[in-house]
Design an enzyme around this catalytic site. Structure first.
Site, PDB file in Angstrom:
ATOM      1  N   THR A 151       1.638  42.345   2.727  1.00 47.53           N
ATOM      2  CA  THR A 151       2.599  42.244   1.621  1.00 47.53           C
ATOM      3  C   THR A 151       2.506  40.828   1.063  1.00 47.53           C
ATOM      4  O   THR A 151       2.192  39.893   1.801  1.00 47.53           O
ATOM      5  CB  THR A 151       4.020  42.506   2.177  1.00 47.53           C
ATOM      6  OG1 THR A 151       4.098  43.872   2.526  1.00 47.53           O
ATOM      7  CG2 THR A 151       5.121  42.165   1.193  1.00 47.53           C
TER       8      THR A 151
ATOM      9  N   VAL B 201      10.955  53.937   0.089  1.00 45.19           N
ATOM     10  CA  VAL B 201      11.020  52.638  -0.575  1.00 45.19           C
ATOM     11  C   VAL B 201      11.490  51.619   0.453  1.00 45.19           C
ATOM     12  O   VAL B 201      12.450  51.865   1.183  1.00 45.19           O
ATOM     13  CB  VAL B 201      11.977  52.687  -1.790  1.00 45.19           C
ATOM     14  CG1 VAL B 201      12.181  51.303  -2.378  1.00 45.19           C
ATOM     15  CG2 VAL B 201      11.423  53.640  -2.857  1.00 45.19           C
ATOM     16  N   GLY B 202      10.798  50.495   0.538  1.00 51.71           N
ATOM     17  CA  GLY B 202      11.133  49.475   1.536  1.00 51.71           C
ATOM     18  C   GLY B 202      11.897  48.304   0.947  1.00 51.71           C
ATOM     19  O   GLY B 202      12.357  48.339  -0.203  1.00 51.71           O
ATOM     20  N   ASP B 203      12.012  47.268   1.749  1.00 52.54           N
ATOM     21  CA  ASP B 203      12.794  46.088   1.360  1.00 52.54           C
ATOM     22  C   ASP B 203      12.245  45.363   0.134  1.00 52.54           C
ATOM     23  O   ASP B 203      12.984  44.698  -0.591  1.00 52.54           O
ATOM     24  CB  ASP B 203      12.850  45.099   2.529  1.00 52.54           C
ATOM     25  CG  ASP B 203      11.462  44.593   2.883  1.00 52.54           C
ATOM     26  OD1 ASP B 203      10.615  45.416   3.301  1.00 52.54           O
ATOM     27  OD2 ASP B 203      11.202  43.393   2.726  1.00 52.54           O
TER      28      ASP B 203
ATOM     29  N   THR C  18       8.857  39.728   4.455  1.00 54.63           N
ATOM     30  CA  THR C  18       7.767  40.643   4.792  1.00 54.63           C
ATOM     31  C   THR C  18       7.971  41.122   6.213  1.00 54.63           C
ATOM     32  O   THR C  18       8.591  40.442   7.016  1.00 54.63           O
ATOM     33  CB  THR C  18       6.395  39.951   4.633  1.00 54.63           C
ATOM     34  OG1 THR C  18       5.392  40.754   5.261  1.00 54.63           O
ATOM     35  CG2 THR C  18       6.352  38.572   5.255  1.00 54.63           C
ATOM     36  N   GLY C  19       7.437  42.311   6.492  1.00 49.41           N
ATOM     37  CA  GLY C  19       7.579  42.874   7.835  1.00 49.41           C
ATOM     38  C   GLY C  19       8.163  44.269   7.767  1.00 49.41           C
ATOM     39  O   GLY C  19       8.029  44.947   6.745  1.00 49.41           O
TER      40      GLY C  19
ATOM     41  N   GLY D 257      10.233  46.974   6.852  1.00 49.95           N
ATOM     42  CA  GLY D 257      11.187  47.078   5.747  1.00 49.95           C
ATOM     43  C   GLY D 257      12.530  47.643   6.158  1.00 49.95           C
ATOM     44  O   GLY D 257      13.572  47.197   5.660  1.00 49.95           O
TER      45      GLY D 257
END
Ligand code: ASP
Length: 296
Positions: free
Chosen positions: A165, A194-196, A216-217, A219
């Site tokens: 990311t 959908v992620g962070d 990042t990481g 989510g």
């Protein structure tokens, strides 16, 4: 340290996680090129928003990262992209979730921000918005790299991290902050997940009164802790930027056990970087010295 402004400053990351050995150099070269690109915008008097967009766009075009071209594939073998951007000057924000066939999601997120009204557009609505503002779709295969296709074919459910990311935070000459994040998400993610990175306050946040952050990481864990905003609130409580970043990642580790990293700037342009993963390629240019500094 005194509270004077150190701007302009730009800090970028290329994702938290364990990087394949053959990608380490490419990631380092990528964050270097991106930070220089963002810096050139700042040095020319451009806004922090312009700088983070330019930096992230370059990383989206670089197939060594999990964003734009080179993004990981979801369970169905398709690329769905998340991105967001925020302007600390006025809290304007734009984001897109689960979009397909868009080469530069950060530019689409910026267009959402600049259109005003909606903050987050997803799926078909995002596609229609892109067409309306003249952002062209590419063919799906233009974003798929051999590496990600091969990885998808051999991945197992228990090995689904994203890794790669991208994100950037910047402070411009006017003292304004911005943050942006862009990702393909987690490999083998559910279609529509959908992620962070698309969520303001979770993967991305910027407020001139507080600071700017990009995460990042994992989510899901980052969302639960609203990690970007949480880290900036630690600044407000009086933590130094490095301590605020470490405390945010420490809290995420303690509460969820998940992997993550964060970059941030306080409102004076002082940097904070933390991760609980093996690697997170970062590069920074600050103090009117155009030589990038690296942090792994
Ligand atoms: N945070 C991203 C997501 O969960 C992935 C990553 O940063 O590696 O979508």
């Amino acid at each position: 340290m005194t509270a004077r402004s150190f701007g302009p400053v730009i800090l970028v990351h290329g994702g938290a996680g364990k990087v394949a050995p053959d990608l380490v150099e490419a990631r380092r070269a990528g964050v270097r090129a991106a930070v220089v690109n963002g810096w050139q915008a700042l040095a020319a008097g451009g806004s922090a928003v312009e700088a983070v967009e330019q930096a992230v766009k370059m990383l989206e075009d670089d197939p060594a990262f999990n964003a734009g071209r080179g993004a990981c594939l979801n369970r169905d073998g398709e690329i769905e992209l998340d991105a967001s951007i925020m302007d600390g000057r006025n809290l304007a924000a734009g984001a897109i979730g689960a979009v397909k066939r868009i080469a530069n999601p950060v530019t689409l997120a910026r267009a959402v921000m600049e259109a005003g009204g909606s903050v987050l557009l997803v799926g078909e609505g995002a596609r229609q918005f892109a067409a309306a503002v003249g952002i062209k779709e590419c063919v799906a295969d233009a974003l798929v790299t051999e590496r990600q296709r091969a990885r998808w074919a051999t991945l197992r459910e228990e090995d689904t991290e994203g890794v790669g990311t991208v994100g950037a935070v910047a402070l411009d000459r006017g003292g304004h902050l911005a943050a942006a994040t862009s990702t393909g998400g987690l490999a083998l993610k559910a279609p529509g997940r959908v992620g962070d990175s698309a969520l303001i306050g979770c993967g991305t946040y910027a407020d001139d009164q507080l600071g700017a952050a990009s995460c990042t990481g994992n989510g899901e864990a980052i969302i639960k802790l609203a990690l970007a905003k949480t880290a900036l609130e630690f600044l407000q409580m009086g933590e130094e930027p490095m301590a605020a970043a470490r405390r945010a990642v420490g809290e995420l580790t303690a509460r969820t056990g998940a992997e993550a990293g964060i970059i941030l700037l306080d409102r004076y342009g002082r940097i904070g970087i933390a991760r609980n993963t093996a690697q997170m390629a970062c590069a920074c240019i600050r103090n009117d010295n155009a030589d990038p500094e690296f942090f792994d």
